[in-house]
Write a protein that holds these residues in place. Structure first.
Motif, PDB file in Angstrom:
ATOM      1  N   GLN A 382       0.747  -1.036  -0.179  1.00  0.00           N
ATOM      2  CA  GLN A 382       0.072  -0.098  -0.197  1.00  0.00           C
ATOM      3  C   GLN A 382       1.015   1.156   0.091  1.00  0.00           C
ATOM      4  O   GLN A 382       0.103   1.989  -0.352  1.00  0.00           O
ATOM      5  CB  GLN A 382      -0.647   0.233   0.870  1.00  0.00           C
ATOM      6  N   VAL A 383       1.705   1.334   0.546  1.00  0.00           N
ATOM      7  CA  VAL A 383       3.059   2.228   1.032  1.00  0.00           C
ATOM      8  C   VAL A 383       3.364   2.286  -0.664  1.00  0.00           C
ATOM      9  O   VAL A 383       3.589   3.754  -1.248  1.00  0.00           O
ATOM     10  CB  VAL A 383       3.806   2.417   1.488  1.00  0.00           C
ATOM     11  N   GLN A 384       4.351   1.637  -1.443  1.00  0.00           N
ATOM     12  CA  GLN A 384       4.662   1.848  -2.858  1.00  0.00           C
ATOM     13  C   GLN A 384       2.972   2.242  -3.324  1.00  0.00           C
ATOM     14  O   GLN A 384       3.138   2.704  -4.311  1.00  0.00           O
ATOM     15  CB  GLN A 384       4.420   0.777  -3.095  1.00  0.00           C
ATOM     16  N   MET A 385       2.079   1.717  -3.567  1.00  0.00           N
ATOM     17  CA  MET A 385       1.407   2.380  -4.306  1.00  0.00           C
ATOM     18  C   MET A 385       1.006   3.373  -4.131  1.00  0.00           C
ATOM     19  O   MET A 385       0.646   4.536  -4.534  1.00  0.00           O
ATOM     20  CB  MET A 385       0.120   0.941  -4.015  1.00  0.00           C
ATOM     21  N   GLN A 386       0.507   3.951  -3.097  1.00  0.00           N
ATOM     22  CA  GLN A 386      -0.117   5.663  -2.767  1.00  0.00           C
ATOM     23  C   GLN A 386       1.151   6.712  -2.990  1.00  0.00           C
ATOM     24  O   GLN A 386       0.738   7.563  -2.533  1.00  0.00           O
ATOM     25  CB  GLN A 386      -1.007   5.706  -1.070  1.00  0.00           C
ATOM     26  N   SER A 387       2.123   5.650  -2.900  1.00  0.00           N
ATOM     27  CA  SER A 387       3.385   6.799  -3.507  1.00  0.00           C
ATOM     28  C   SER A 387       3.231   7.016  -4.912  1.00  0.00           C
ATOM     29  O   SER A 387       4.774   7.698  -5.628  1.00  0.00           O
ATOM     30  CB  SER A 387       4.413   6.502  -2.300  1.00  0.00           C
ATOM     31  N   GLY A 388       3.144   6.049  -5.572  1.00  0.00           N
ATOM     32  CA  GLY A 388       3.147   5.902  -7.319  1.00  0.00           C
ATOM     33  C   GLY A 388       4.611   5.069  -7.670  1.00  0.00           C
ATOM     34  O   GLY A 388       5.105   5.542  -8.317  1.00  0.00           O
ATOM     35  N   VAL A 389       5.400   3.635  -6.905  1.00  0.00           N
ATOM     36  CA  VAL A 389       6.448   4.007  -7.133  1.00  0.00           C
ATOM     37  C   VAL A 389       6.078   2.674  -8.038  1.00  0.00           C
ATOM     38  O   VAL A 389       6.969   1.097  -7.626  1.00  0.00           O
ATOM     39  CB  VAL A 389       7.447   3.515  -6.211  1.00  0.00           C
ATOM     40  N   THR A 390       5.085   1.604  -8.345  1.00  0.00           N
ATOM     41  CA  THR A 390       4.592   0.920  -9.150  1.00  0.00           C
ATOM     42  C   THR A 390       4.691   0.628 -10.175  1.00  0.00           C
ATOM     43  O   THR A 390       5.066  -0.056 -11.204  1.00  0.00           O
ATOM     44  CB  THR A 390       3.236   0.159  -8.094  1.00  0.00           C
ATOM     45  N   GLY A 391       3.979   1.673 -11.070  1.00  0.00           N
ATOM     46  CA  GLY A 391       3.798   1.650 -12.423  1.00  0.00           C
ATOM     47  C   GLY A 391       2.824   1.176 -12.643  1.00  0.00           C
ATOM     48  O   GLY A 391       2.702   1.410 -14.274  1.00  0.00           O
ATOM     49  N   ILE A 488       3.936  -9.816 -12.722  1.00  0.00           N
ATOM     50  CA  ILE A 488       4.269 -11.151 -11.432  1.00  0.00           C
ATOM     51  C   ILE A 488       3.206 -10.376 -10.738  1.00  0.00           C
ATOM     52  O   ILE A 488       3.390 -11.305  -9.709  1.00  0.00           O
ATOM     53  CB  ILE A 488       5.643 -10.485 -11.048  1.00  0.00           C
ATOM     54  N   HIS A 489       3.222  -9.019 -10.384  1.00  0.00           N
ATOM     55  CA  HIS A 489       2.595  -8.835  -9.152  1.00  0.00           C
ATOM     56  C   HIS A 489       0.070  -7.841  -9.597  1.00  0.00           C
ATOM     57  O   HIS A 489      -0.594  -8.174  -8.596  1.00  0.00           O
ATOM     58  CB  HIS A 489       2.977  -7.721  -8.462  1.00  0.00           C
ATOM     59  N   GLY A 490       0.635  -8.171 -10.458  1.00  0.00           N
ATOM     60  CA  GLY A 490      -1.088  -7.110 -11.459  1.00  0.00           C
ATOM     61  C   GLY A 490      -2.226  -8.147 -10.673  1.00  0.00           C
ATOM     62  O   GLY A 490      -2.160  -9.915 -10.870  1.00  0.00           O
ATOM     63  N   SER A 491      -3.003  -7.509 -10.670  1.00  0.00           N
ATOM     64  CA  SER A 491      -4.832  -7.723 -10.166  1.00  0.00           C
ATOM     65  C   SER A 491      -5.344  -8.807 -11.243  1.00  0.00           C
ATOM     66  O   SER A 491      -5.509  -7.252 -12.402  1.00  0.00           O
ATOM     67  CB  SER A 491      -5.359  -7.143  -9.328  1.00  0.00           C
ATOM     68  N   ARG A 492      -5.600  -9.422 -11.567  1.00  0.00           N
ATOM     69  CA  ARG A 492      -6.333 -10.479 -12.989  1.00  0.00           C
ATOM     70  C   ARG A 492      -7.789 -10.219 -12.606  1.00  0.00           C
ATOM     71  O   ARG A 492      -8.582 -10.585 -14.158  1.00  0.00           O
ATOM     72  CB  ARG A 492      -5.686 -11.467 -12.937  1.00  0.00           C
ATOM     73  N   SER A 493      -7.812 -10.010 -11.585  1.00  0.00           N
ATOM     74  CA  SER A 493      -9.564  -9.302 -11.514  1.00  0.00           C
ATOM     75  C   SER A 493     -10.141  -7.999 -11.611  1.00  0.00           C
ATOM     76  O   SER A 493      -9.749  -7.367 -11.093  1.00  0.00           O
ATOM     77  CB  SER A 493     -10.050 -10.091  -9.725  1.00  0.00           C
ATOM     78  N   ARG A 494     -11.101  -7.920 -12.339  1.00  0.00           N
ATOM     79  CA  ARG A 494     -11.659  -6.755 -12.175  1.00  0.00           C
ATOM     80  C   ARG A 494     -12.173  -5.945 -10.886  1.00  0.00           C
ATOM     81  O   ARG A 494     -11.963  -5.209 -11.225  1.00  0.00           O
ATOM     82  CB  ARG A 494     -12.476  -6.002 -14.216  1.00  0.00           C
ATOM     83  N   GLN A 495     -13.108  -6.509 -10.267  1.00  0.00           N
ATOM     84  CA  GLN A 495     -13.820  -6.066  -9.353  1.00  0.00           C
ATOM     85  C   GLN A 495     -12.129  -5.981  -8.146  1.00  0.00           C
ATOM     86  O   GLN A 495     -12.480  -4.923  -7.999  1.00  0.00           O
ATOM     87  CB  GLN A 495     -14.159  -7.438  -8.669  1.00  0.00           C
ATOM     88  N   SER A 496     -11.223  -7.038  -8.094  1.00  0.00           N
ATOM     89  CA  SER A 496     -10.666  -6.638  -6.899  1.00  0.00           C
ATOM     90  C   SER A 496      -9.091  -5.933  -7.191  1.00  0.00           C
ATOM     91  O   SER A 496      -7.638  -6.427  -7.316  1.00  0.00           O
ATOM     92  CB  SER A 496     -10.230  -7.922  -6.076  1.00  0.00           C
ATOM     93  N   GLY A 497      -8.931  -5.028  -8.618  1.00  0.00           N
ATOM     94  CA  GLY A 497      -8.472  -4.672  -9.580  1.00  0.00           C
ATOM     95  C   GLY A 497      -7.210  -3.785  -8.646  1.00  0.00           C
ATOM     96  O   GLY A 497      -7.623  -3.199  -7.912  1.00  0.00           O
ATOM     97  N   SER A 498      -6.238  -4.065  -8.903  1.00  0.00           N
ATOM     98  CA  SER A 498      -5.165  -3.221  -7.754  1.00  0.00           C
ATOM     99  C   SER A 498      -5.398  -1.920  -8.160  1.00  0.00           C
ATOM    100  O   SER A 498      -4.611  -1.139  -7.221  1.00  0.00           O
ATOM    101  CB  SER A 498      -3.723  -4.333  -8.279  1.00  0.00           C
ATOM    102  N   SER A 499      -5.761  -1.779  -8.857  1.00  0.00           N
ATOM    103  CA  SER A 499      -5.505   0.248  -9.656  1.00  0.00           C
ATOM    104  C   SER A 499      -6.593   0.761  -9.158  1.00  0.00           C
ATOM    105  O   SER A 499      -6.641   1.621  -8.939  1.00  0.00           O
ATOM    106  CB  SER A 499      -5.809  -0.219 -10.812  1.00  0.00           C
ATOM    107  N   ARG A 500      -7.535   0.042  -8.062  1.00  0.00           N
ATOM    108  CA  ARG A 500      -8.649   0.403  -8.061  1.00  0.00           C
ATOM    109  C   ARG A 500      -9.010   0.510  -6.986  1.00  0.00           C
ATOM    110  O   ARG A 500      -9.840   1.852  -5.290  1.00  0.00           O
ATOM    111  CB  ARG A 500     -10.070  -0.722  -8.387  1.00  0.00           C
ATOM    112  N   ASN A 501      -8.225  -0.626  -5.530  1.00  0.00           N
ATOM    113  CA  ASN A 501      -7.901   0.202  -4.425  1.00  0.00           C
ATOM    114  C   ASN A 501      -6.713   0.614  -4.134  1.00  0.00           C
ATOM    115  O   ASN A 501      -5.776   0.227  -2.722  1.00  0.00           O
ATOM    116  CB  ASN A 501      -7.998  -1.746  -3.820  1.00  0.00           C
TER     117      ASN A 501
END
Ligand SMILES: Cc1cc2nc3c(=O)[nH]c(=O)nc-3n(C[C@H](O)[C@H](O)[C@H](O)COP(=O)(O)OP(=O)(O)OC[C@H]3O[C@@H](n4cnc5c(N)ncnc54)[C@H](O)[C@@H]3O)c2cc1C
Length: 501
Positions: A382-391, A488-501
């Motif tokens: 979450q820290v990496q996501m909320q800091s925009g370092v995942t791409g 490696i890490h991306g969510s494959r599900s549209r509902q629980s998409g990693s970019s949505r949470n």
């Protein structure tokens, strides 16, 4: 004599515990063991809040174990010294544990324990205990594995635990006895499995009714969110247990969703289930990359962003003295209680990274120290996501002003946690620096004397952070890395998409 050791780590429960079930099936006396790693205590991401919570939960577990005839051994130090001495005294047949998804140091420790066991001809067995899949070949299959795992039958609580003759349990020491300083928190949850289950039940049957709508505000969220996170991180509850209890409640609700006791629960329980899946989704990231506390999963992007530590900004952020009332209220609330809801956590981190342009490793560490539920896999993802370092996630920089007016329109939460603003009326509570000199005197809040002026112009700084982030995200090397990160890490599900949470 020969015994089996059940090595408890972050699985402080007897219900749904694969390691204890396995040990009981082996028909040898059992030693339950907990080792408080001295190496862990000295780590900068571990704070007194975590240790004290763990000790309290462990004390409760130890009582439960003893009631069933078992023994619980405790050691503060190195796991090998305690395994060596148990082996000398009893002769160990096996060391049985549940898999732990942690940072690199815990992997290294577990590997060394496996080697030590191998060297001494002792079986070392680790059981999966949540939705994280070890040695996962491809993310494409992960959801299938995870759903199968969490819906599998629960391990029953043992009815008795055989222990070696003449063995006795150790007292679980207090923080004081270990020479550690405790940190008192407001509204601390009741430790242990019973506390965990009664908390979960009160959420599923009462508090959770307004979860879907209430989770975003720090005021309603504190009551309507499940608050199971500290129990999950100490392992007083397994994700599988929570999943099963929730499914049972969903089936009950389905029969008569409009009845008084069920109204509101249908959508709330669906949202809750997706968050349980996110738990596993983010933990799986750490399983694949155990250095997420130090290295961004998109290192090219992190390097281009090149955030720098500005002590003045960091201290204002850390101490809840930024001059943005709602932000300061959230930081102070978290510091006092050890918990705040998801949206506010995201705001605290994103303000540090986008608006104040501080390095996420340092601000993430501070939050880790404050969260009673610190769970490295979720936290660093979450820290990496909320800091925009995942791409691979969208750039999302929270506006303090918007969060403030959306979630605390009357300023009640602000006045509660920022007493300097206690007399400021609602029309000025979100932006007190706009008060005239006479108003500041009248409401006992002189800006820069009683309460700080904003540390930077929030809107301008946030916009600058966003535009730097978009620019860096467009870089060719960053985009190439983003493709690998998604694989490696991306969510494959549209509902629980990693970019949505
Ligand atoms: C910067 C940041 C750091 C975080 N660090 C942690 C942490 O160290 N430990 C931790 O447990 N959670 C962390 N979270 C996720 C989330 O904020 C907490 O899980 C949640 O607030 C805990 O309260 P709850 O149990 O009442 O949650 P509920 O909303 O009731 O959710 C139930 C459970 O679902 C899981 N969950 C909920 N939201 C998320 C999410 N967004 N991502 C992954 N799992 C989720 C958690 O296990 C949670 O306990 C972090 C979020 C952010 C933005």
């Amino acid at each position: 004599m020969s015994v089996n050791v059940v090595w408890f780590k972050r699985d402080l429960r007897l219900n749904d515990n694969a390691a204890i079930t396995d040990a009981i099936n082996r028909n040898l006396p059992i030693i339950c063991l907990f080792n408080l790693d001295s190496q862990r205590i000295s780590r900068s991401d571990v704070s007194a809040i975590h240790i004290e919570w763990e000790l309290d939960c462990l004390r409760s577990l130890s009582e439960d174990i003893q009631q069933l005839g078992g023994v619980m051994k405790f050691n503060y130090g190195n796991i090998f010294e305690t395994l060596e001495s148990l082996h000398l005294e009893y002769g160990l047949a096996s060391v049985i544990a549940n898999e732990e998804t942690g940072l690199q140091w815990s992997w290294d420790r577990d590997k060394q324990v496996a080697e030590w066991c191998n060297f001494n001809n002792i079986d070392f067995v680790e059981h999966p205990s949540n939705g994280v899949v070890r040695k996962l070949k491809t993310r494409d299959d992960w959801k299938k594995h995870r759903d199968k795992r969490v819906s599998a039958e629960l391990h029953p609580k043992p009815s008795s635990i055989p222990s070696p003759t003449g063995s006795f349990s150790d007292e679980i020491p207090t923080m004081d006895e270990l020479g550690l300083t405790s940190k008192s928190l407001e509204n601390r949850p009741i430790p242990g499995e019973d506390g965990a289950l009664s908390n979960l039940n009160s959420f599923l049957n009462e508090r959770g009714r307004g979860y879907r709508k209430g989770m975003s505000s720090p005021i309603t969220g504190a009551v309507m969110c499940s608050r199971i996170s500290p129990y999950l991180s100490a392992g007083c509850l397994s994700i599988k247990q929570v999943f099963h209890h929730t499914v049972a409640r969903q089936m009950q609700v389905k029969v008569d969703p409009r009845s008084t006791e069920n109204l509101g629960f249908t959508s709330s329980l669906t949202s809750f289930q997706s968050r349980l899946a996110w738990h596993c989704h983010f933990m799986q990231r750490l399983e694949a990359e155990a250095t997420m506390d130090e290295i961004a999963i998109n290192p090219e992007l992190d390097e281009l962003l090149n955030r720098k530590l500005d002590q003045r900004k960091f201290i204002a952020w850390r101490d809840g003295k930024t001059g943005w009332p709602f932000f300061d209220a959230c930081m102070r609330n978290l510091t006092a209680t050890g918990w705040i809801n998801f949206r506010m956590r995201a705001m605290l981190q994103s303000v540090a990274s986008y608006t104040l342009w501080l390095p996420w490793q340092i601000t993430g560490l501070h939050l880790a120290n404050l969260f009673m539920d610190y769970e490295p896999g979720i936290h660093w993802s979450q820290v990496q996501m909320q800091s925009g370092v995942t791409g691979i996630n969208s750039v999302r920089a929270y506006s303090v002003g918007k969060q403030s007016t959306d979630h605390d329109p009357n300023g009640d939460f602000i006045r509660l946690w920022v007493p300097e603003l206690a007399e400021v009326p609602t029309e000025h509570i979100h932006e007190p620096w706009l008060m005239s000199q006479a108003e500041q005197e009248q409401y006992n809040c002189r800006i820069d004397i009683d309460y700080p002026a904003p540390i930077v112009d929030e809107k301008a700084a946030r916009k600058a952070g966003i535009s730097k982030s978009y620019k860096a995200k467009g870089d060719a090397a960053v985009r190439r890395r983003a493709k690998i990160v998604f694989d490696i890490h991306g969510s494959r599900s549209r509902q629980s998409g990693s970019s949505r949470n």
